[in-house]
Design an enzyme around this catalytic site. Structure first.
Site, PDB file in Angstrom:
ATOM      1  N   ASP A   8       0.942  -1.288  -0.039  1.00 41.01           N
ATOM      2  CA  ASP A   8      -0.130   0.101  -0.185  1.00 41.01           C
ATOM      3  C   ASP A   8       1.093   1.114   0.027  1.00 41.01           C
ATOM      4  O   ASP A   8       1.398   1.618   1.131  1.00 41.01           O
ATOM      5  CB  ASP A   8      -0.813   0.113   1.306  1.00 41.01           C
ATOM      6  CG  ASP A   8      -1.678   1.332   1.425  1.00 41.01           C
ATOM      7  OD1 ASP A   8      -1.444   2.125   0.659  1.00 41.01           O
ATOM      8  OD2 ASP A   8      -2.770   1.051   2.133  1.00 41.01           O
ATOM      9  N   HIS A   9       0.925   2.078  -1.193  1.00 42.09           N
ATOM     10  CA  HIS A   9       1.980   2.840  -1.240  1.00 42.09           C
ATOM     11  C   HIS A   9       2.094   4.054  -0.408  1.00 42.09           C
ATOM     12  O   HIS A   9       2.972   4.672   0.017  1.00 42.09           O
ATOM     13  CB  HIS A   9       2.118   3.364  -2.861  1.00 42.09           C
ATOM     14  CG  HIS A   9       1.096   4.284  -2.961  1.00 42.09           C
ATOM     15  ND1 HIS A   9      -0.245   3.949  -3.422  1.00 42.09           N
ATOM     16  CD2 HIS A   9       0.833   5.868  -2.851  1.00 42.09           C
ATOM     17  CE1 HIS A   9      -0.993   5.017  -3.844  1.00 42.09           C
ATOM     18  NE2 HIS A   9      -0.433   5.860  -3.307  1.00 42.09           N
ATOM     19  N   GLU A  51      -9.129  14.486  -2.706  1.00 43.53           N
ATOM     20  CA  GLU A  51      -8.401  14.387  -3.856  1.00 43.53           C
ATOM     21  C   GLU A  51      -9.265  15.537  -4.815  1.00 43.53           C
ATOM     22  O   GLU A  51     -10.469  15.472  -4.577  1.00 43.53           O
ATOM     23  CB  GLU A  51      -8.872  13.053  -4.792  1.00 43.53           C
ATOM     24  CG  GLU A  51      -8.174  11.787  -4.072  1.00 43.53           C
ATOM     25  CD  GLU A  51      -8.444  10.714  -4.824  1.00 43.53           C
ATOM     26  OE1 GLU A  51      -7.575  10.365  -5.681  1.00 43.53           O
ATOM     27  OE2 GLU A  51      -9.320  10.011  -4.446  1.00 43.53           O
ATOM     28  N   HIS A  67      -5.755   2.594   2.349  1.00 40.20           N
ATOM     29  CA  HIS A  67      -5.186   3.627   2.743  1.00 40.20           C
ATOM     30  C   HIS A  67      -5.679   4.276   4.121  1.00 40.20           C
ATOM     31  O   HIS A  67      -5.058   4.535   5.139  1.00 40.20           O
ATOM     32  CB  HIS A  67      -5.257   4.974   1.738  1.00 40.20           C
ATOM     33  CG  HIS A  67      -4.656   4.509   0.578  1.00 40.20           C
ATOM     34  ND1 HIS A  67      -3.735   3.428   0.032  1.00 40.20           N
ATOM     35  CD2 HIS A  67      -5.458   5.031  -0.789  1.00 40.20           C
ATOM     36  CE1 HIS A  67      -3.588   3.424  -1.164  1.00 40.20           C
ATOM     37  NE2 HIS A  67      -4.334   4.168  -1.572  1.00 40.20           N
TER      38      HIS A  67
END
Lengths: 304, 505
Positions: free
Chosen positions: B199-200, B238, B262
Site C-alpha cells: 500500500d504505497h 482528492e 489507505h
C-alpha cells in the site's frame, strides 16, 4: 537565492543584526534551524572553500554557520542570511563571519550558538600542536568535529580523536565507497573463507586514505594486514591478496564507477564516486556521535 | 543454488554506513510493460540504484506478454525512467544500470512459461554469484494474481522460502470473501511471511513519521487517548475526478478505493498501541489489534456522495455522470464521511471521523487530533470567546508537516485569548530529496523487511469493517455535492449532531 549582508559589527550586535535581516526579508516568525556549523579557516584559501561549501549545503540543511578566522584585535563579525531556493517555507541560513584575536574567538562562538542544537566544527587544514587551549575550547563546545587527515596527517587526527567525542575524518569518508565494494566481495561463503587468508592490500591512492583502508582491514579482521601504496591523487585501485588468490576493485579510467572481481565472482560494476567536499560535509552533518569502525581503523593506521 | 553466509557474519560489513540492501537479489516484475511499472517501479529501481542502495549483485527481470528482446526492454525502461523519474537519467551511470535489466517474454497462464522463467532466473542467479533473494512483483491486473502465484509455485519459484518474496498490489480482493479466496490461493504457493501486500501510502515519509511522532516523543503519548482527545478527523481529499478510470471506479467506489486500504491503515497507525519493537510482527500485531477493535461501519453513521459539476481551482469540471463510461444511473459513491468507533481502553467514546472523496476543494491528506477543551477557563467569556480547543494536525500531503493549535494572549489592552498555530514544516527541517514511497517499499521488499506491508489479518478485518456499508450502499442514491466543495451537507450534519464540525484543511 537572495543574500543580505551587514557591515563589520561587534559580536554583541550579531543577534540583533540577524533579527534585522530576517525582518527585512519578510521572513515568518517561525524559522527552521537544525544545527550550528563552525568552520575554522586558517587562510584566505580556506575562507574561499568555506563560502563555496556553505553555498552548496545551505539550501539543503537549515543552519547557522560561523566562519572563524584568526586575525588581530578584538573579534568583529559580519552577518548575512540567505533564503536559498525555498522561500515558501521561510527557510534561510544565517552566516556569521568572525575575525579577531585567536584566543578570543572561542568565547565569541559560544555566545552565538543557537541553543540546544548540535554543534559541528569543521577544522580545515593542519591541526594545532598538543595542549593548544583554543583547540581544546572549541572541542569542548562541539558535538561532532570534522577534520581531514589528507591535510592534517594521521597522527594529528589521532591526537584529536582522543579529545573529541565524535570525530570524523573526510579522508575516511572518501574511502566509504571502496569499503562498501570490498565488503561486498566477501558476502559469499567461499569468498568469506578466502578472507581468512588476507595477508596484504595494495592501494593506489593518497597515503592517508591507503593507511586508513589498511587500518580498517586490520581492525575488522583483528590481525596484521600488510600495505603497499602507490601514490595517486585519489584512490583508483585496491587489490587484496588472499594467499594465492586476489580480489580487485578498480576504477574505470576517470569514471565514477569501476569493477569489482575476485575468485568465483563475475566482474561487476560498482559505484566509486569521488564526492566534492560540500557533499562529503553535508553527509556528515546528518550524523551524530562517534563512529567506532573509524576510530578502530585510525588507531591501527597510526600504529602501523 | 550455492550456499551463502549471512551478511552480518561478514566482518567487513560491521559499521558500514549503507542503509540499503547488501544481499544479492533478483527482482522480477510481472507486467513489466504496464502502466505501474513505467510510472513507478522502473523509476524507483533506477533511483535506488543511483542512491547506491541496491545490492552490489542485483538484477531486474521484466516479465510480460509483449514479445521483445533485452535491448528493446532496456530502451523501453530508459524511456519510462526519463518520463517519470524524480531525478534525470545520468548518462554516465546508465550503461551500468542497463546491464542489470533483463527481459523474459511470457504469458501468465501457461506453466511452460514459468518453467522457462525459472531457467532464466537460475542463469542470472549463477551470473551474479548465486544465492540471490528473489522478489516477484505482481504489477498486473488483480485478476491475474491467482494464476501467477500458481505458476510460480508449479515452477518451484516459491523456494527457498527464506529467500523468495511475492509483492502484491491492491486490491486484495473486493470483499471479505474474495480476499480470503485470494489469500487461500496465494498461501497454496507462499507462506504468509513471504507475501508483501503493498500500500504505497504506507511508504510515504510523512506516514512513517506518524510512528516517529508518536513513539519517539514522550510529551504526546500520555495525552493520546480518550482522556484528552475529543475526537480525531482523518481527511483524504482528492481534487481530481475519475479521469479515464471510470470503468475501474464503477466497480470499486470510494470505500474500496480508499477507505478499505489507505484510510484504515492510517487510522490504525494513529490508534495503535506502542509496539514493543519497530520490527515487522510487533508493528503489524498492534495495527491488527486496533483494526480488530474498530466497529464495522454502519449506514446511520455514514454519508455517501457523488460529485456534481462545479469548479475546482478555477477550472470548470464535469458532473460524475458526464464522465466518459459512467452509466447515467450510476449510484457509485465518490465521497464518504463516516464515524468510526474503536472499542478499546484507549479510544472508547472518542470517535474517529473519516472523509474522503474525489473532486473536493483541494488535494490534501491529514490527520487532525482534536483535544478536549480545558475543564474550566478562568477568563471572562469575552476574553476567551474566540479560543478553539487545542488541535494537533499531522499533514501527510501535500504540505507535509505538523501543526499545533493553542491559545495565546493577543497583544490588546484588554485580555483577549486567541488560537495560534505553531507549524512544523517537514520540508523546512529536512530539505534533502524525499524518496518516492515506492523506493522505500521496494527497498524494504528487497531487504526482506515487511514492517510497512499489510498482513492478511489486517486486510480481512478491513473488509469486515467496510463490507456491511458497501452492501447497504448497493441500493439508493448518493447525495450530490458540488465539485470544488468539501462534500455534501449531510457530512456536516453527521458531525453537527455530535456537537462537532469538520476542520477546513
Amino acid at each position: 537565492m537572495s543574500r543580505h549582508q551587514s557591515g563589520w559589527i561587534e559580536v554583541s550586535e550579531v543577534e540583533r543584526a540577524l533579527a534585522a535581516l530576517r525582518a527585512g526579508e519578510g521572513h515568518p516568525s517561525v524559522r527552521a534551524t537544525t544545527l550550528n556549523l563552525v568552520v575554522r579557516c586558517g587562510n584566505a584559501e580556506h575562507l574561499k572553500i568555506a563560502n563555496r561549501v556553505l553555498d552548496r549545503i545551505g539550501s539543503s540543511r537549515p543552519l547557522r554557520a560561523m566562519i572563524v578566522m584568526p586575525a588581530t584585535g578584538t573579534p568583529r563579525a559580519r552577518v548575512s542570511s540567505d533564503s536559498g531556493s525555498d522561500q515558501r517555507h521561510g527557510v534561510f541560513n544565517e552566516l556569521v563571519e568572525l575575525r579577531g584575536n585567536r584566543v578570543a574567538l572561542p568565547s565569541s562562538v559560544t555566545s552565538l550558538l543557537v541553543a540546544d542544537l548540535p554543534v559541528f566544527l569543521w577544522w580545515q587544514g593542519e591541526l594545532p600542536p598538543e595542549g593548544d587551549a583554543v583547540l581544546e575550547e572549541m572541542i569542548e563546545m562541539t558535538t561532532r568535529m570534522i577534520v581531514d587527515s589528507d591535510q592534517a596527517g594521521i597522527d594529528a587526527v589521532a591526537r584529536v580523536d582522543a579529545m573529541a567525542t565524535g570525530l570524523v575524518d573526510l579522508a575516511w569518508v572518501r574511502t566509504g565507497p571502496w569499503r562498501e565494494a570490498i565488503a561486498a566481495l566477501f558476502d559469499g561463503r567461499s569468498q568469506r573463507k578466502l578472507l581468512d587468508h588476507l595477508v596484504a592490500v595494495e592501494v593506489s591512492g593518497p597515503r592517508n586514505q591507503s593507511a586508513l583502508l589498511a587500518g580498517w582491514l586490520r581492525s575488522r579482521l583483528g590481525r596484521e594486514v600488510g600495505l603497499e601504496t602507490r601514490r595517486a591523487v585519489r584512490v583508483n585501485r585496491v587489490r587484496l591478496i588472499c594467499g594465492d588468490e586476489s580480489f580487485l576493485v578498480e576504477r574505470s579510467g576517470r569514471n565514477e564507477h569501476g569493477t569489482a572481481s575476485g575468485p568465483g565472482l563475475a566482474p561487476r560494476t560498482v559505484a566509486l564516486p569521488s564526492s566534492a567536499v560540500a557533499l562529503l560535509l553535508a553527509g556528515e552533518l546528518d550524523r551524530l556521535g562517534a563512529e567506532r569502525p573509524f576510530e578502530d581503523a585510525l588507531a591501527e593506521a597510526q600504529a602501523a | 543454488m550455492s550456499p551463502r553466509a549471512r551478511p552480518e557474519d561478514n566482518p567487513l560489513r560491521e559499521g558500514l554506513r549503507v542503509g540499503g540492501a547488501s544481499e544479492p537479489a533478483l527482482f522480477t516484475i510481472f507486467g513489466a510493460t504496464g502502466d505501474l511499472a513505467q510510472r513507478k517501479l522502473l523509476p524507483a529501481i533506477y533511483n535506488l540504484a543511483k542512491r547506491g542502495l541496491l545490492p552490489p549483485r542485483f538484477g531486474v527481470v521484466g516479465y510480460a506478454r509483449t514479445d521483445m528482446g533485452e535491448a528493446a526492454f532496456r530502451r523501453f525502461a530508459k524511456a519510462a525512467i526519463e518520463a517519470h523519474s524524480r531525478t534525470p537519467i545520468d548518462e554516465r551511470f546508465w550503461p551500468a544500470f542497463a546491464s542489470m535489466l533483463h527481459y523474459h517474454a511470457g504469458g501468465f497462464d501457461d506453466a511452460s512459461h514459468f518453467h522457462a522463467l525459472a531457467g532464466t532466473i537460475e542463469g542470472l542467479d549463477e551470473d551474479i554469484g548465486g544465492g540471490a533473494h528473489r522478489v516477484f512483483y505482481l504489477s498486473t491486473p488483480s485478476s491475474f494474481f491467482p494464476v501467477i502465484v500458481k505458476g510460480l509455485g508449479a515452477a518451484k519459484l516459491n523456494r527457498p522460502t527464506d529467500l523468495v518474496r511475492v509483492v502484491i498490489e491492491k486490491p486484495f480482493g473486493h470483499d471479505l470473501e474474495s480476499a480470503r479466496d485470494l489469500a487461500e490461493t496465494v498461501h497454496r504457493s507462499f507462506h504468509e511471511r513471504q507475501v508483501y501486500r503493498i500500500d504505497h501510502y504506507l511508504g510515504k515519509e510523512t506516514v512513517q513519521n506518524i510512528y516517529a511522532f508518536r513513539f519517539a516523543n514522550a510529551i504526546f503519548e500520555p495525552i493520546w487517548s480518550n482522556s484528552y482527545v475529543d475526537h480525531v478527523q482523518i481527511t483524504v481529499a482528492e481534487s481530481l475526478g475519475v479521469e479515464h478510470r471510470a470503468a475501474f471506479y464503477e466497480e470499486t467506489g470510494v470505500v474500496r478505493d480508499i477507505v478499505q486500504n489507505h484510510l484504515l491503515q492510517v487510522m490504525a497507525l494513529v490508534a495503535m498501541e506502542p509496539p514493543a519493537a519497530f520490527e515487522p510482527e510487533s508493528v503489524r500485531d498492534e495495527k491488527a489489534k486496533a483494526l480488530r477493535a474498530t466497529r464495522p461501519m454502519v449506514f446511520s453513521d455514514s454519508v455517501r456522495g457523488q460529485y456534481g459539476s462545479g469548479y475546482v481551482a478555477g477550472e470548470e469540471v464535469l458532473d460524475y455522470h458526464q464522465e466518459p463510461n459512467v452509466p447515467a444511473d450510476s449510484n457509485t459513491p465518490t465521497y464518504i464521511a463516516a464515524k468510526l468507533e474503536i472499542d478499546n481502553w484507549r479510544w472508547a467514546g472518542t470517535p474517529f471521523y473519516i472523509r474522503t472523496g474525489k473532486r473536493l476543494a483541494k488535494r490534501v491528506t491529514e490527520v487532525a487530533v482534536q483535544f478536549k477543551r480545558p475543564p474550566h477557563l478562568p477568563f471572562s467569556r469575552e476574553a476567551a470567546e474566540h479560543l478553539e480547543a487545542n488541535s494537533l494536525v499531522l499533514r501527510i500531503q501535500p504540505d507535509e508537516g505538523i501543526s499545533l493549535r493553542f491559545g495565546a494572549k493577543a497583544p490588546t489592552p484588554t485580555l483577549s485569548i486567541r488560537s495560534v498555530n505553531m507549524d512544523f514544516q517537514y520540508g523546512s527541517s529536512f530539505l534533502a530529496d524525499v524518496p518516492e514511497a515506492y523506493e522505500t517499499l521496494l527497498l524494504d521488499a528487497i531487504r526482506g523487511d515487511s514492517t510497512l506491508f499489510t498482513r492478511q489479518d489486517s486486510v480481512e478485518r478491513s473488509w469486515e469493517i467496510c463490507d456491511p456499508l458497501i452492501e447497504q450502499w448497493q441500493t439508493g442514491q448518493p447525495q450530490a455535492y458540488a465539485s470544488g466543495s468539501w462534500g455534501p451537507d449531510a457530512a456536516d450534519e453527521l458531525l453537527a449532531r455530535d456537537g462537532r464540525r469538520w476542520r477546513r484543511p
